[in-house]
Design a protein around this motif. Structure first.
Motif, mmCIF file in Angstrom:
data_model
loop_
_atom_site.group_PDB
_atom_site.id
_atom_site.type_symbol
_atom_site.label_atom_id
_atom_site.label_comp_id
_atom_site.label_asym_id
_atom_site.label_seq_id
_atom_site.Cartn_x
_atom_site.Cartn_y
_atom_site.Cartn_z
ATOM 1 N N TYR A 136 -7.166 9.337 -6.165
ATOM 2 C CA TYR A 136 -6.309 8.097 -5.536
ATOM 3 C C TYR A 136 -6.942 6.916 -5.603
ATOM 4 C CZ TYR A 136 -3.946 6.009 -1.777
ATOM 5 O OH TYR A 136 -3.250 4.998 -1.081
ATOM 6 N N PHE A 137 -8.371 7.093 -5.108
ATOM 7 C CA PHE A 137 -9.314 5.749 -4.993
ATOM 8 C C PHE A 137 -9.446 5.227 -6.465
ATOM 9 C CE2 PHE A 137 -10.402 7.484 -0.940
ATOM 10 C CZ PHE A 137 -9.970 6.178 -0.112
ATOM 11 N N ASP A 138 -9.459 6.172 -7.626
ATOM 12 C CA ASP A 138 -9.954 5.632 -8.882
ATOM 13 C C ASP A 138 -8.442 4.858 -9.280
ATOM 14 O OD1 ASP A 138 -12.308 6.467 -9.114
ATOM 15 O OD2 ASP A 138 -11.881 8.269 -10.248
ATOM 16 N N TYR A 139 -7.115 5.431 -8.989
ATOM 17 C CA TYR A 139 -5.857 4.992 -9.229
ATOM 18 C C TYR A 139 -5.815 3.586 -8.655
ATOM 19 C CZ TYR A 139 -1.255 3.896 -8.071
ATOM 20 O OH TYR A 139 0.163 3.469 -7.989
ATOM 21 N N LEU A 140 -6.165 3.481 -7.227
ATOM 22 C CA LEU A 140 -6.000 2.179 -6.501
ATOM 23 C C LEU A 140 -6.983 0.957 -7.454
ATOM 24 C CD1 LEU A 140 -6.061 3.088 -2.868
ATOM 25 C CD2 LEU A 140 -3.992 2.492 -4.421
ATOM 26 N N ALA A 141 -8.213 1.556 -7.647
ATOM 27 C CA ALA A 141 -9.205 0.636 -8.471
ATOM 28 C C ALA A 141 -8.514 0.190 -9.629
ATOM 29 C CB ALA A 141 -10.554 1.166 -8.644
ATOM 30 N N ASN A 142 -8.058 1.129 -10.444
ATOM 31 C CA ASN A 142 -7.390 0.909 -12.006
ATOM 32 C C ASN A 142 -6.073 -0.251 -11.813
ATOM 33 O OD1 ASN A 142 -9.587 2.145 -13.332
ATOM 34 N ND2 ASN A 142 -8.377 4.003 -12.945
ATOM 35 N N THR A 143 -5.265 0.146 -10.777
ATOM 36 C CA THR A 143 -4.123 -0.576 -10.551
ATOM 37 C C THR A 143 -4.521 -1.976 -10.135
ATOM 38 O OG1 THR A 143 -2.970 1.310 -9.983
ATOM 39 C CG2 THR A 143 -1.980 -0.939 -9.181
ATOM 40 N N MET B 238 6.630 4.083 -16.924
ATOM 41 C CA MET B 238 7.441 4.370 -15.636
ATOM 42 C C MET B 238 6.983 3.733 -14.308
ATOM 43 S SD MET B 238 10.344 7.037 -16.186
ATOM 44 C CE MET B 238 9.212 8.447 -16.469
ATOM 45 N N GLN B 239 5.590 4.386 -14.153
ATOM 46 C CA GLN B 239 4.949 4.295 -12.872
ATOM 47 C C GLN B 239 4.485 2.820 -12.857
ATOM 48 O OE1 GLN B 239 1.460 6.630 -12.772
ATOM 49 N NE2 GLN B 239 1.359 6.531 -10.756
ATOM 50 N N ALA B 240 4.179 2.064 -13.865
ATOM 51 C CA ALA B 240 3.592 0.599 -13.826
ATOM 52 C C ALA B 240 4.959 -0.238 -13.609
ATOM 53 C CB ALA B 240 2.890 0.190 -15.289
ATOM 54 N N LEU B 241 5.840 0.133 -14.201
ATOM 55 C CA LEU B 241 7.319 -0.886 -14.226
ATOM 56 C C LEU B 241 7.716 -0.792 -12.771
ATOM 57 C CD1 LEU B 241 9.180 -0.154 -17.638
ATOM 58 C CD2 LEU B 241 7.837 -1.969 -17.111
ATOM 59 N N PHE B 242 7.881 0.474 -12.299
ATOM 60 C CA PHE B 242 8.249 0.577 -10.663
ATOM 61 C C PHE B 242 7.458 -0.119 -9.724
ATOM 62 C CE2 PHE B 242 10.196 4.964 -12.286
ATOM 63 C CZ PHE B 242 11.178 4.236 -12.531
ATOM 64 N N LEU B 243 6.203 0.013 -10.081
ATOM 65 C CA LEU B 243 5.171 -0.882 -8.972
ATOM 66 C C LEU B 243 5.337 -2.286 -9.179
ATOM 67 C CD1 LEU B 243 2.965 -0.754 -7.010
ATOM 68 C CD2 LEU B 243 1.320 -0.546 -8.658
ATOM 69 N N LEU B 244 5.519 -2.685 -10.429
ATOM 70 C CA LEU B 244 5.666 -4.299 -10.921
ATOM 71 C C LEU B 244 6.983 -4.812 -10.189
ATOM 72 C CD1 LEU B 244 4.883 -6.486 -12.497
ATOM 73 C CD2 LEU B 244 6.143 -5.846 -14.524
ATOM 74 N N TRP C 272 0.815 -1.281 -0.002
ATOM 75 C CA TRP C 272 0.038 0.050 -0.163
ATOM 76 C C TRP C 272 0.923 1.161 -0.120
ATOM 77 C CZ3 TRP C 272 -0.528 3.589 4.056
ATOM 78 C CH2 TRP C 272 -1.243 4.713 3.846
ATOM 79 N N SER C 273 1.775 1.279 0.628
ATOM 80 C CA SER C 273 2.756 2.332 0.725
ATOM 81 C C SER C 273 3.433 2.605 -0.580
ATOM 82 C CB SER C 273 4.090 2.068 1.849
ATOM 83 O OG SER C 273 3.390 1.946 3.218
ATOM 84 N N ALA C 274 4.000 1.561 -1.245
ATOM 85 C CA ALA C 274 4.435 1.844 -2.573
ATOM 86 C C ALA C 274 3.500 2.089 -3.655
ATOM 87 C CB ALA C 274 5.018 0.283 -2.944
ATOM 88 N N MET C 275 2.258 1.664 -3.378
ATOM 89 C CA MET C 275 1.197 2.321 -4.187
ATOM 90 C C MET C 275 0.981 3.721 -4.196
ATOM 91 S SD MET C 275 -1.463 -1.096 -4.351
ATOM 92 C CE MET C 275 -2.705 -0.359 -5.653
ATOM 93 N N THR C 276 0.883 3.929 -2.872
ATOM 94 C CA THR C 276 0.514 5.554 -2.606
ATOM 95 C C THR C 276 1.895 6.355 -3.123
ATOM 96 O OG1 THR C 276 -0.476 4.922 -0.768
ATOM 97 C CG2 THR C 276 0.158 7.111 -0.583
ATOM 98 N N LEU C 277 3.059 5.896 -2.952
ATOM 99 C CA LEU C 277 4.260 6.592 -3.385
ATOM 100 C C LEU C 277 4.123 6.817 -4.953
ATOM 101 C CD1 LEU C 277 7.099 5.607 -1.206
ATOM 102 C CD2 LEU C 277 6.063 8.106 -1.065
ATOM 103 N N ASN C 278 3.844 5.842 -5.517
ATOM 104 C CA ASN C 278 3.519 5.611 -7.078
ATOM 105 C C ASN C 278 2.599 6.697 -7.636
ATOM 106 O OD1 ASN C 278 5.145 4.392 -9.038
ATOM 107 N ND2 ASN C 278 3.442 2.953 -9.430
ATOM 108 N N PHE C 279 1.568 6.853 -6.866
ATOM 109 C CA PHE C 279 0.469 7.862 -6.972
ATOM 110 C C PHE C 279 0.994 9.528 -6.875
ATOM 111 C CE2 PHE C 279 -2.854 10.560 -5.662
ATOM 112 C CZ PHE C 279 -3.738 10.473 -6.828
#
Length: 327
Positions: A69-76, A294-300, A16-23
């Motif tokens: 932010y919540f849209d980003y979490l849902a889409n991710t 980049m955002q997707a690769l870093f999260l992956l 969750w922390s990584a996804m938040t920073l990625n946002f």
């Protein structure tokens, strides 16, 4: 079970922390994907097209930041990472799905082989300390591990691809060949992967050899190893069941981290060989200011490392019960 639940809770919190920073981080950076496309075409794109791109990328919308932010979490969670600006108009998920198998097959298998061979050589070298194997292989591979990846890759290209013409110079397969699940394509891909794989193998195996050898030397001095020898057990059983099983534990976390970073690819090696993997794609995304990619690769990469470390913790707890006991 309680140990696994604690580790799983830590995994979810870190994810969750990584996804938040990625946002947050991309929104603090100057510019946006539409401006990157506008600059790439040197102003030849009309303002109407730019507005359409901004709408497609979700830029400058009137949504509250919390709703975004919540849209980003849902889409991710659904695997929707947006549109790539470098590979426009292809979706990010499609481009990652195309490059990921190449990286997993090349870097993943090579990293696994380096770990297994390095662990085996380190085990036998420590068991027969001072012998011929211990005097030759560890020093040689430690020296090769100190050589930069890209330098070895360029030497291999010059010698084996350009001078001797034994292997292809670049790419993951011959251009123009049909990508299909056939023996012809498989052999062609293997032919293109040999030089990159050998490059990664000889520049990474030395660390595993040296670490396992040092761990084994320390473990061989323990009382339970001496007891095993005193009981008359075979050398093979003492070496693997008593010494190696305990000496390998510190290496498991390092191996898990290595397997996690497999997803990021070997950027310099893939760049030298123009190999169509995640590492080469990440380099193109950074140079092309492709923020969604980049955002997707870093999260992956983050998810892969977290999963690998979680599995390593579980395996370590199974091999060593002391790690799951409270102090």
């Amino acid at each position: 079970m309680r140990f696994v639940l604690r580790r799983a809770g830590f995994f979810l919190l870190t994810l969750w922390s990584a996804m938040t920073l990625n946002f947050v981080i991309p929104r603090l950076m100057p510019g946006d994907p539409a401006e990157a496309i506008f600059a790439r075409y040197k102003g030849r794109v009309s303002p109407t097209v730019v507005k359409a791109l901004e709408a497609q990328f979700g830029i400058h919308n009137n949504k509250n930041i919390v709703l975004q932010y919540f849209d980003y979490l849902a889409n991710t969670l659904r695997g929707r990472f947006g549109i790539s600006t470098y590979y426009f108009p292809n979706p990010v998920s499609k481009e990652i799905a195309t490059a990921l198998p190449w990286t997993v097959m090349l870097v993943g298998i090579t990293t696994l082989l380096a770990f297994l061979l390095g662990t085996l050589i380190g085990t036998v070298s420590a068991w027969r300390r001072g012998g011929a194997l211990d005097s030759i292989l560890p020093p040689v591979f430690v020296v090769t591990s100190a050589i930069p990846y890209f330098w070895v890759a360029m030497v291999f290209v010059l010698v084996f691809a350009v001078s001797l013409s034994w292997f292809p110079t670049a790419f993951g397969y011959t251009p123009g060949i049909t990508i299909e699940p056939s023996m012809h394509f498989f052999l062609n891909a293997i032919d293109h992967a040999i030089l990159p794989a050998v490059t990664i193998l000889i520049t990474s195996i030395g660390g595993w050899i040296l670490t396992m050898r040092n761990n084994m030397i320390t473990t061989l001095a323990e009382d339970y190893v001496r007891m095993g020898r005193a009981k008359g057990l075979t050398s093979r059983r003492v070496m693997f069941d008593y010494a190696a099983r305990n000496a390998i534990l510190p290496n498991l976390t390092g191996f898990a981290m290595s397997m996690g970073f497999v997803i990021s690819g070997a950027i310099l090696v893939e760049y030298v060989f123009s190999y169509p993997g995640i590492g080469f794609m990440l380099l193109q995304a950074v140079s092309g200011e492709d923020f969604p990619l980049m955002q997707a690769l870093f999260l992956l990469i983050t998810v892969a490392v977290l999963v690998a470390v979680l599995l390593a913790d579980i395996v370590t707890a199974l091999l060593d019960p002391r790690t799951r006991q409270n102090a």
